[in-house]
Design a protein around this motif. Structure first.
Motif, short mmCIF file in Angstrom:
data_model
loop_
_atom_site.label_atom_id
_atom_site.label_comp_id
_atom_site.label_asym_id
_atom_site.label_seq_id
_atom_site.Cartn_x
_atom_site.Cartn_y
_atom_site.Cartn_z
N CYS A 121 1.12 -1.02 0.08
CA CYS A 121 -0.50 -0.19 -0.06
C CYS A 121 0.67 1.22 -0.23
O CYS A 121 1.79 0.89 0.83
N GLN A 175 0.19 4.22 1.40
CA GLN A 175 -0.41 4.97 1.96
C GLN A 175 0.48 4.45 3.32
O GLN A 175 0.97 5.02 3.71
N CYS A 176 0.39 3.35 3.51
CA CYS A 176 1.00 2.90 5.04
C CYS A 176 1.48 1.12 4.73
O CYS A 176 2.30 0.90 6.15
N CYS A 180 -7.59 -0.77 0.30
CA CYS A 180 -6.63 -1.17 1.45
C CYS A 180 -7.24 -1.34 2.43
O CYS A 180 -7.77 -0.67 3.12
N SER A 229 -6.31 -1.82 5.83
CA SER A 229 -5.60 -1.48 6.52
C SER A 229 -5.53 -0.03 6.72
O SER A 229 -6.06 0.56 8.23
N CYS A 230 -6.00 1.22 6.32
CA CYS A 230 -5.35 2.01 5.45
C CYS A 230 -7.15 2.64 5.35
O CYS A 230 -7.63 4.32 5.21
ZN LIG Z 1 -3.14 1.28 3.97
#
Ligand SMILES: [Zn+2]
Length: 59
Positions: free
Chosen positions: A31, A33-34, A44, A46-47
């Protein structure tokens, strides 16, 4: 035209079809982002980000 001499047995036929089944592991990308592993072209988990913006709320 070539014609098969014998009927393909169920075992042989099924063995042939099973060769590609579950051999290909699920593809995982990082990802942006994270940096958690996630499935490509999916939000995603998780985020909640996709395409650089938050699309689902994650606890
Ligand atoms: Zn993420």
């Amino acid at each position: 035209m070539a014609v098969p001499k014998r009927k393909t047995s169920k075992a042989r036929r099924d063995k042939r079809r099973a060769s590609s089944y579950r051999l290909n592991k699920a593809t995982v990308v990082e990802c942006p982002q994270c940096h958690e592993p996630k499935q490509p072209h999916r939000v995603c988990r998780s985020c909640g980000y996709y395409k650089n913006r938050e699309v689902i709320a994650v606890e």
